[in-house]
Design a protein around this motif. Structure first.
Motif, short mmCIF file in Angstrom:
data_model
loop_
_atom_site.label_atom_id
_atom_site.label_comp_id
_atom_site.label_asym_id
_atom_site.label_seq_id
_atom_site.Cartn_x
_atom_site.Cartn_y
_atom_site.Cartn_z
N LYS A 57 0.83 -1.20 0.00
CA LYS A 57 0.00 0.00 0.00
C LYS A 57 0.87 1.25 0.00
O LYS A 57 1.88 1.32 0.71
CB LYS A 57 -0.92 0.01 1.22
CG LYS A 57 -1.97 -1.12 1.19
CD LYS A 57 -2.87 -1.07 2.40
CE LYS A 57 -3.91 -2.20 2.36
NZ LYS A 57 -4.79 -2.17 3.55
N ALA A 58 0.47 2.24 -0.77
CA ALA A 58 1.29 3.44 -0.96
C ALA A 58 1.42 4.26 0.32
O ALA A 58 2.52 4.72 0.67
CB ALA A 58 0.68 4.30 -2.07
N MET A 59 0.31 4.48 1.05
CA MET A 59 0.34 5.35 2.23
C MET A 59 1.27 4.81 3.32
O MET A 59 2.16 5.54 3.79
CB MET A 59 -1.07 5.54 2.78
CG MET A 59 -1.13 6.47 3.99
SD MET A 59 -0.71 8.18 3.60
CE MET A 59 -2.18 8.67 2.70
N GLN A 62 4.86 5.24 2.17
CA GLN A 62 5.31 6.63 2.21
C GLN A 62 5.59 7.09 3.64
O GLN A 62 6.55 7.82 3.90
CB GLN A 62 4.24 7.53 1.57
CG GLN A 62 4.13 7.39 0.05
CD GLN A 62 3.04 8.27 -0.53
OE1 GLN A 62 2.39 9.01 0.19
NE2 GLN A 62 2.82 8.16 -1.84
N MET A 63 4.75 6.67 4.58
CA MET A 63 4.95 7.05 5.98
C MET A 63 6.23 6.43 6.55
O MET A 63 6.96 7.06 7.30
CB MET A 63 3.75 6.63 6.83
CG MET A 63 2.49 7.42 6.53
SD MET A 63 1.16 7.15 7.73
CE MET A 63 1.87 7.87 9.21
N ARG A 65 8.87 5.66 4.77
CA ARG A 65 9.97 6.40 4.15
C ARG A 65 10.14 7.78 4.79
O ARG A 65 11.26 8.24 5.02
CB ARG A 65 9.70 6.58 2.65
CG ARG A 65 10.80 7.31 1.89
CD ARG A 65 12.05 6.47 1.83
NE ARG A 65 13.22 7.27 1.48
CZ ARG A 65 14.40 6.75 1.15
NH1 ARG A 65 14.56 5.43 1.15
NH2 ARG A 65 15.41 7.51 0.84
N LYS A 66 9.02 8.42 5.11
CA LYS A 66 9.07 9.74 5.75
C LYS A 66 9.74 9.64 7.13
O LYS A 66 10.57 10.48 7.49
CB LYS A 66 7.65 10.29 5.89
CG LYS A 66 7.56 11.64 6.60
CD LYS A 66 6.10 12.08 6.69
CE LYS A 66 5.95 13.39 7.45
NZ LYS A 66 4.53 13.81 7.54
N GLU A 67 9.40 8.60 7.87
CA GLU A 67 10.01 8.39 9.20
C GLU A 67 11.51 8.17 9.06
O GLU A 67 12.30 8.73 9.82
CB GLU A 67 9.35 7.21 9.91
CG GLU A 67 9.91 6.96 11.31
CD GLU A 67 9.22 5.83 12.04
OE1 GLU A 67 9.65 5.51 13.16
OE2 GLU A 67 8.25 5.25 11.48
N PHE A 68 11.90 7.38 8.07
CA PHE A 68 13.33 7.13 7.86
C PHE A 68 14.07 8.42 7.51
O PHE A 68 15.16 8.69 8.02
CB PHE A 68 13.55 6.09 6.75
CG PHE A 68 14.98 5.98 6.33
CD1 PHE A 68 15.91 5.35 7.13
CD2 PHE A 68 15.41 6.54 5.12
CE1 PHE A 68 17.25 5.26 6.74
CE2 PHE A 68 16.74 6.46 4.73
CZ PHE A 68 17.66 5.82 5.55
N PHE A 169 9.17 7.48 15.90
CA PHE A 169 8.90 8.73 15.21
C PHE A 169 7.86 8.52 14.10
O PHE A 169 7.83 9.26 13.13
CB PHE A 169 10.20 9.28 14.62
CG PHE A 169 11.09 9.92 15.67
CD1 PHE A 169 11.22 11.29 15.73
CD2 PHE A 169 11.79 9.14 16.57
CE1 PHE A 169 12.05 11.89 16.69
CE2 PHE A 169 12.62 9.71 17.53
CZ PHE A 169 12.75 11.09 17.58
N GLY A 170 7.04 7.47 14.27
CA GLY A 170 6.06 7.15 13.24
C GLY A 170 5.04 8.25 12.99
O GLY A 170 4.52 8.39 11.88
N LEU A 171 4.75 9.06 14.03
CA LEU A 171 3.78 10.15 13.87
C LEU A 171 4.47 11.51 13.82
O LEU A 171 3.80 12.54 13.79
CB LEU A 171 2.78 10.13 15.04
CG LEU A 171 1.94 8.84 15.18
CD1 LEU A 171 1.00 8.96 16.36
CD2 LEU A 171 1.17 8.57 13.90
#
Length: 395
Positions: A57-59, A62-63, A65-68, A169-171
């Motif tokens: 799933k894309a979302m 992406q989340m 990747r954003k956290e990384f 840091f997931g959120l």
């Protein structure tokens, strides 16, 4: 000439070391994320990936990747260290992080509640933990990152030294990203505005810290700081630095107040001790004064007896009729001397003191008079015996 080599090289040492993770163990799952522990090169790592249902799933991707992207920038002793992002067999794409051997702040607080915190004890470890947490949060804020999920479960404490490691840091969010903006957090630790707003604000983290602070066995001035964290967004601390300054100021004020209170208390205690010692000394002096006065009174009495020659007379007196004709006048004069002597004592002596001293003199004088009474009694008895013998015709 052949080149010589020293040492011993085994065949095993020449074998290539595997770069693959081994001993992969799923620790727990949360939402679409999977946390696993794995070993490589003899070291343990934590892997954060997606569960099987979310990997395509894309979302969620992406989340992750954003956290990384945010984690890889962080290099702070109180923030979990990120090593990289890799494909791991069985889990897929994972964020590779250092493995922290420790417990969560939530677990530590439960231990403290059972032990010392119930008795109101303030823990030096709690002060240091809060200080390290503030340093970690101030650091990520300096990079424009808001954690948005600060709570005891996301604060690890190392077993060696109980040092803070901020995790999950997931959120987390930052203004650098224009996508994936949504309200997020844990309800009991979220500020009112965080529940509705999509734009990350570091003051949301300050609110969460205030909630955490209330749960920790900290000195009373931390409660005032925590209460300030929970004020409406424009009234609470605007930065961690401002919060740290207030903690330092309140700590200094509290220490000064404690030193002043201790000094005043010590002064009062010393005053009380001084008064008690003075009173004891006064009582001791009073007892000694009366005791010494009694001794001096007895000496004065004996001098008066020597002056009247009563003592010398009774030493040689064998019959009552041999006494001086003015014997009783001399006895009465000594008796009066006891009263006159005590009446002449100075103002240091109370009426009660005078009575006690006079009583001592009269007792001494009475013991001497008993000798006179003994002579008189013996003579009367002798006369009675003689009269009886005469009456009986014995003489």
């Amino acid at each position: 000439m052949e080149e010589e080599y020293s040492g011993y090289i085994s065949e095993m040492a020449t074998e290539p070391v595997s770069e693959q993770f081994s001993d992969v163990t799923i620790e727990h799952t949360s939402g679409c994320n999977v946390m696993a522990r794995a070993q490589r090169y003899g070291r343990w790592y934590m892997l954060k990936g997606l569960n099987e249902a979310s990997r395509d799933k894309a979302m969620p991707r992406q989340m992750l990747r954003k956290e990384f992207d945010m984690l890889i920038r962080l290099q702070h002793p109180n923030v979990v260290q990120t090593v990289g992002m890799e494909q791991v067999e069985g889990i897929g794409t994972c964020i590779v992080m250092e493995y922290v051997d420790g417990i969560t702040l939530k677990e530590w607080l439960q231990t403290k509640t059972k032990a010392k915190a119930k008795r109101g004890a303030k823990d030096a470890d709690a002060i240091r933990i809060m200080d390290e947490l503030l340093q970690a949060v101030a650091y990520i804020h300096s990079l424009g990152i808001a954690h948005r999920d600060l709570k005891p479960q996301n604060i690890l404490l190392t077993r060696q030294g109980l040092h803070v490691k901020l995790i999950d840091f997931g959120l987390a969010d930052t203004d650098d990203y224009a996508v994936l903006k949504q309200p997020a957090g844990t309800i009991s630790y979220m500020s009112p505005e965080q529940m509705a707003m999509q734009i990350p604000d570091i003051r949301n983290d300050i609110y969460s810290i205030g909630v955490v602070m209330r749960q920790m066995p900290l000195p009373s001035y931390y409660k005032r700081v925590g209460d300030h964290c929970l004020l409406p967004v424009d009234e609470r601390y605007q930065s961690i630095a401002e919060m740290q300054e207030d903690i330092t100021r309140q700590s200094t004020h509290t220490k000064r107040l404690m030193r002043w209170t201790t000094a005043v208390g010590l002064g009062v205690l010393l005053t009380i001790v001084g008064l008690l010692l003075w009173r004891v000394q006064s009582l001791d002096n009073e007892l000694n004064r009366v005791s010494n006065a009694k001794t001096e009174a007895i000496e004065a009495l004996h001098i008066e007896m020597e002056r009247t020659q009563l003592a010398q007379h009774t030493d040689t007196l064998t019959r009552w009729e041999y006494r001086w004709t003015d014997f009783m006048q001399r006895v009465m004069a000594v008796n009066q001397f006891c009263y006159d002597y005590t009446d002449r004592l100075d103002e240091r002596f109370s009426d009660n003191d005078r009575d006690r001293i006079r009583e001592t003199m009269l007792n001494e004088w009475q013991s001497w008079q008993q000798h006179i009474c003994a002579l008189s009694t013996a003579e009367v008895a002798a006369k009675r015996r003689k009269a009886h013998r005469v009456k009986s015709g014995m003489e």
